[in-house]
Design an enzyme around this catalytic site. Structure first.
Site: not given
Ligand code: PBG
Length: 324
Positions: A195, A248
């Protein structure tokens, strides 16, 4: 011999022939639909930068899940917007928290729909970080305990899969241990393994009011410049017991998806995140791109790169267009 001998266009001549040689399939059956749940009754609160998406109260969320299920979508992933936030994100591991209640309500009506729960603290902390803050940074090991509690309460509520998205070191192993110790050895972990610290999460943070109040997430999410590091992160999560791994965002990171597909043989998910969604919607609203074609092409690219399943805010549209 007449030239050219090879004419690739022969197999592109009709749709029937193209269909026979098509290498990648896209269908509703490999999509996961992300949903936001908030307190209250009868609430359907529009999310500005995510047109067509809402913060749903549980009663309406259940209806939205039904409509997704009826279109052939096998799974949803839930994100919670709690009544109040605090320093340690208590709402995330409250057995009666917003997502825990939503899972119970959905599973009561739709035992066949897979409910995946995001495991993270950022939607629940007053500072917006994904863990406990000590001396201005997120304390890894203290956070692990809270993530384990969160995952356990979600499994107890009936979650089919837990999906840690926090990027703390060692969280997959810690969550696995917690689940196993409480009789949830059968609940899989979908790890947000690679991520990135991405600007593409902007609209999500507006939806969940989860932007960090100070600093950013670069001490735990990955540097967009790095490719080999993603493979190390994924290998660690698999070693720790991840059942499904995730990359991601998706479209800007197709190289990571392809490498992960080649290197590892566990099921691979990709998250087409809120910013990817918003770019397409904004261009489509201006009439600058063909919305349907660009959505299908983007998702096809993510599948072609190697993703088995895709988390996408377009899940219902695609299911309507393509079926199962
Ligand atoms: C963290 C989380 C995020 C997203 C999914 N889980 C946000 C982040 O890391 O700031 C983002 C998903 C998206 O942008 O669609 N709980």
């Amino acid at each position: 011999m007449p030239f050219p001998i090879h004419r690739p266009r022969r197999l592109r001549r009709t749709e029937a022939l193209r269909s026979l040689v098509r290498e990648t399939a896209l269908s509703a059956r490999s999509l996961i639909y992300p949903l936001f749940v908030c307190p209250g009754q009868g609430v359907k609160d529009a999310i500005g930068p995510m047109p067509g998406h809402y913060r749903w109260s549980t009663d309406l969320l259940v209806e939205e899940c039904k409509s997704a299920r009826d279109l052939g979508i096998p799974a949803v992933i839930l994100f919670g917007i709690p009544e109040s936030k605090d320093e340690v994100g208590s709402g995330a591991y409250d057995p009666d928290g917003i997502v825990q209640r939503a899972v119970r309500a959905i599973k009561r009506e739709m035992p066949d729909l897979a409910v995946i729960c995001d495991v993270c603290l950022d939607e629940y902390t007053s500072h917006g970080h994904c863990g406990v803050v000590k001396n201005g940074d997120v304390d890894n090991d203290a956070t692990l305990e809270l993530l384990a509690k969160t995952a356990l309460t979600l499994a107890q509520a009936g979650a089919d899969v837990v999906a840690p998205s926090d990027m703390m070191d060692g969280r997959v192993a810690r969550i696995r241990r917690e689940l196993d110790a409480h009789g949830f050895a059968q609940i899989p972990i979908l790890a947000y393994a690679a991520k990135y610290a991405s600007a593409f999460y902007g609209p999500f943070r507006a939806a969940a009011d989860s932007a960090p109040r100070f600093g950013d997430r670069r001490s735990y999410q990955m540097d967009p410049a790095n490719q080999r590091e993603a493979l190390r992160e994924i290998a660690l999560d698999i070693e720790e017991g991840a059942d499904i791994i995730m990359v991601k965002p998706a479209l800007p990171y197709l190289d990571i998806i392809t490498l992960a597909r080649q290197r590892f043989d566990v099921p691979l998910a990709a998250y087409q995140v809120s910013g990817e969604f918003a770019l397409i919607e904004a261009a489509a609203q201006n009439g600058w791109v063909d919305r349907q074609r660009i959505i299908v092409e983007s998702l096809m690219a993510i599948r072609r790169a190697g993703a088995d399943m895709i988390l996408t805010y377009f899940a219902k549209d695609v299911a309507r267009w393509l079926g199962c």
